[in-house]
Motif scaffolding. Structure first.
Motif, PDB file in Angstrom:
ATOM      1  N   SER A   1      -2.333 -51.761   2.592  1.00 27.62           N
ATOM      2  CA  SER A   1      -0.639 -52.331   2.323  1.00 27.62           C
ATOM      3  C   SER A   1       0.171 -51.702   1.255  1.00 27.62           C
ATOM      4  CB  SER A   1      -0.708 -53.777   2.063  1.00 27.62           C
ATOM      5  OG  SER A   1      -1.513 -54.064   1.081  1.00 27.62           O
TER       6      SER A   1
ATOM      7  N   HIS B   1       6.076 -56.004  10.966  1.00 30.96           N
ATOM      8  CA  HIS B   1       5.558 -55.595  10.063  1.00 30.96           C
ATOM      9  C   HIS B   1       3.684 -55.563  10.381  1.00 30.96           C
ATOM     10  CE1 HIS B   1       8.660 -55.289   7.363  1.00 30.96           C
ATOM     11  NE2 HIS B   1       8.896 -56.897   7.305  1.00 30.96           N
TER      12      HIS B   1
ATOM     13  N   ARG C   1      -0.390 -56.101  15.514  1.00 29.87           N
ATOM     14  CA  ARG C   1       0.359 -56.146  13.983  1.00 29.87           C
ATOM     15  C   ARG C   1      -0.180 -57.196  13.148  1.00 29.87           C
ATOM     16  NH1 ARG C   1       4.968 -55.916  17.607  1.00 29.87           N
ATOM     17  NH2 ARG C   1       4.812 -58.358  17.709  1.00 29.87           N
TER      18      ARG C   1
ATOM     19  N   PHE D   1       5.882 -62.344   9.386  1.00 31.74           N
ATOM     20  CA  PHE D   1       5.924 -60.845   9.017  1.00 31.74           C
ATOM     21  C   PHE D   1       5.617 -60.118   9.968  1.00 31.74           C
ATOM     22  CE2 PHE D   1       5.700 -61.060   4.078  1.00 31.74           C
ATOM     23  CZ  PHE D   1       6.967 -61.750   3.940  1.00 31.74           C
TER      24      PHE D   1
ATOM     25  N   VAL E   1      11.103 -55.350   3.217  1.00 26.01           N
ATOM     26  CA  VAL E   1      10.074 -56.419   3.832  1.00 26.01           C
ATOM     27  C   VAL E   1      11.092 -57.621   4.685  1.00 26.01           C
ATOM     28  CG1 VAL E   1       8.514 -58.516   3.466  1.00 26.01           C
ATOM     29  CG2 VAL E   1       8.263 -56.131   2.250  1.00 26.01           C
TER      30      VAL E   1
ATOM     31  N   MET F   1       6.507 -52.162   7.643  1.00 27.82           N
ATOM     32  CA  MET F   1       5.880 -52.054   6.460  1.00 27.82           C
ATOM     33  C   MET F   1       4.308 -52.452   6.484  1.00 27.82           C
ATOM     34  SD  MET F   1       8.308 -51.338   4.011  1.00 27.82           S
ATOM     35  CE  MET F   1       7.741 -52.019   2.528  1.00 27.82           C
ATOM     36  N   ASP F   2       3.538 -51.873   5.749  1.00 28.24           N
ATOM     37  CA  ASP F   2       2.071 -52.423   5.720  1.00 28.24           C
ATOM     38  C   ASP F   2       1.947 -53.599   4.602  1.00 28.24           C
ATOM     39  OD1 ASP F   2       1.332 -50.739   7.824  1.00 28.24           O
ATOM     40  OD2 ASP F   2       1.127 -49.060   6.348  1.00 28.24           O
TER      41      ASP F   2
END
Ligand code: UGA
Length: 433
Positions: free
Chosen positions: A77, A24, A63, A19, A184, A1-2
């Motif tokens: 995001s 992510h 990341r 995260f 997430v 996920m962004d």
């Protein structure tokens, strides 16, 4: 996920780093350019065990990155976390200025659907206000959802808490947002509790206030133990063995401090009053917390009599071990009280002394180079924060270095019997000296 996280303070930075660590792609946003520069240069502005490694690992893996631009974060995001401070106002209620400003700034750069997640500790119904604000300032009328996702990490073990949470609370009134939030948190393999936004917001204040209540409860019992000759440690073990009660957060001591419990209890009182249902029990929790340190000071005074010109060593300045955080530390308050009464205080803390010096929090204190240096010629030693380091010290040496071997243990770190055998006069909390 962004993901983007707005606010690179304690919660924001640890959350962003963890995260990224589970895969992510994370952008941490902060409006303090100096902090962004520090983070970009590989330095970590706070001391938190394990955090530096996680940050370095994920920056190298590309990341995790840092910026001062909310626009950059929002564009990067699908999910934007808000983790900015919610400081107390003089009356105890929460100052929501930063939350409101960030909501406005997000609204101004919002071009397509985003989930806006509130991670800061906020009063119930703040999500509604954030949504209202974004609607008002987003001229394009872009679709978005506001979610509440309170954080339960503790300083000193924040990385471990975040990686292995007991539960994840997601307050959402939208299935679309909920589906993204589940993605997430999928890698964390922890139970996700889904509620409406208001309930999630309330859970945070209710949880912290309950933990503070547990501490004040055992501290009130410690006073009864002292008056009756019982031992609070045995009482805590006895009641804590009942699974319905649990042993954790029943450690009697100088009371709770830090940037969360005092603020959150006061905020919850203010919230309950604003809602017309005053939570009076929490006022008593606050009172007991205050009285506890006053009782401890009295014990020192009763034993040493006049404190003026007496040399007292204090071990521990941070609000708890394994952190360099000295905000609202009971230890600092104690040192200042001793100084005010004219005592000559030599203090030592493994991680907190730089901040005490930098912020000039204890005017007149001498910061010692080591725990042993602090006790040289001292007429008493006061243990204010239970760092592991203090348990490993050679107490033969401590006794020899002191003028008079008297120990006031504000966190019940030492064993009274052992201390007596070593030749100390020992005073703990809620247990026989
Ligand atoms: C607290 C909560 O424990 C976290 O779940 C929450 O996420 C955090 O606040 C927050 O709201 O951000 P924290 O303030 O980092 O975490 O530290 P705690 O370990 O909870 O300790 C708070 C204070 O209570 C310390 O001064 C500690 O010495 C005191 N305490 C704790 C006791 O006096 N007795 C105990 O048994 C436990």
């Amino acid at each position: 996920m962004d993901i983007s996280i707005i606010g690179s303070g304690y919660v924001g930075l640890v959350t962003g780093a963890c995260f990224a660590d589970v895969g992510h792609s994370v952008v941490c946003v902060d409006n303090d350019q100096r902090k962004v520069d520090t983070l970009r240069s590989g330095q970590i502005p706070i001391y938190e065990p394990g955090l530096e490694d996680v940050v370095h690992r994920n920056v190298s893996a590309r990341r995790l990155r840092f910026t001062n631009s909310i626009e950059d974060g929002v564009h990067h995001s699908q999910i934007v976390f808000i983790a900015v401070p919610t400081p107390p106002q003089p009356d105890g209620s929460v100052d929501l200025t930063y939350i409101e400003r960030v909501a406005r700034e997000i609204a101004e750069v919002l071009k397509e659907y985003r989930v806006i997640v509130d991670k800061s500790t906020v009063p119930v119904k703040t999500g509604e206000k954030v949504a209202e604000t974004i609607r008002r300032y987003n001229k394009a009328g872009v679709d978005f959802d506001v979610v509440s996702n309170p954080e339960f990490l503790r300083e000193g073990c924040a990385v471990a808490d975040l990686m292995n949470p007991d539960r994840i609370v997601v307050g959402s009134n939208s299935d679309r947002a909920l589906a993204l939030m589940k993605k997430v948190y999928e890698p964390f393999m922890a139970p996700i509790m889904v509620t409406d936004v208001n309930s999630a917001e309330l859970i945070k204040h209710a949880a912290n206030s309950f933990l503070a209540l547990k501490i004040s409860y055992i501290n009130a019992i410690s006073a009864i133990c002292e008056a009756s000759g019982a031992d609070v440690e045995r009482v805590a073990d006895g009641i804590g063995a009942d699974k319905r009660i649990g042993r954790s957060f029943l450690n009697a001591g100088l009371g709770y401090g830090g940037s969360c419990f005092p603020k959150d209890v006061a905020a919850f009182i203010a919230i309950s009053e604003q809602l017309g249902v005053p939570f009076l029990l929490l006022k008593e929790v606050q009172r007991i917390n205050q009285v506890q340190r006053e009782r401890f000071l009295k014990k020192i005074r009763d034993t040493l009599w006049v404190l003026r010109d007496k040399r007292i060593a204090v071990w521990g300045l941070t609000f708890k071990p394994d952190t360099d955080d000295v905000r609202n530390s009971v230890a600092i308050d104690l040192v200042n009280n001793l100084l005010q009464e004219g005592a000559i205080v030599h203090a030592y803390d493994p991680k907190g002394m730089d901040k005490v010096a930098e912020l000039d929090l204890c005017k007149g204190v001498t910061l010692a180079k080591s725990a042993l240096a602090a006790v040289q010629n001292a007429e008493a030693l006061v243990l204010a924060t239970e760092w592991n380091e203090f348990q490993r010290i050679d107490f033969e040496q401590v006794r020899k270095a002191m003028h008079t071997p008297i120990v006031f243990d504000g966190r019940n770190l030492f064993d009274p019997g052992t201390m007596k055998e070593l030749g100390f006069r020992y005073y703990g909390i809620g247990r026989a000296g």
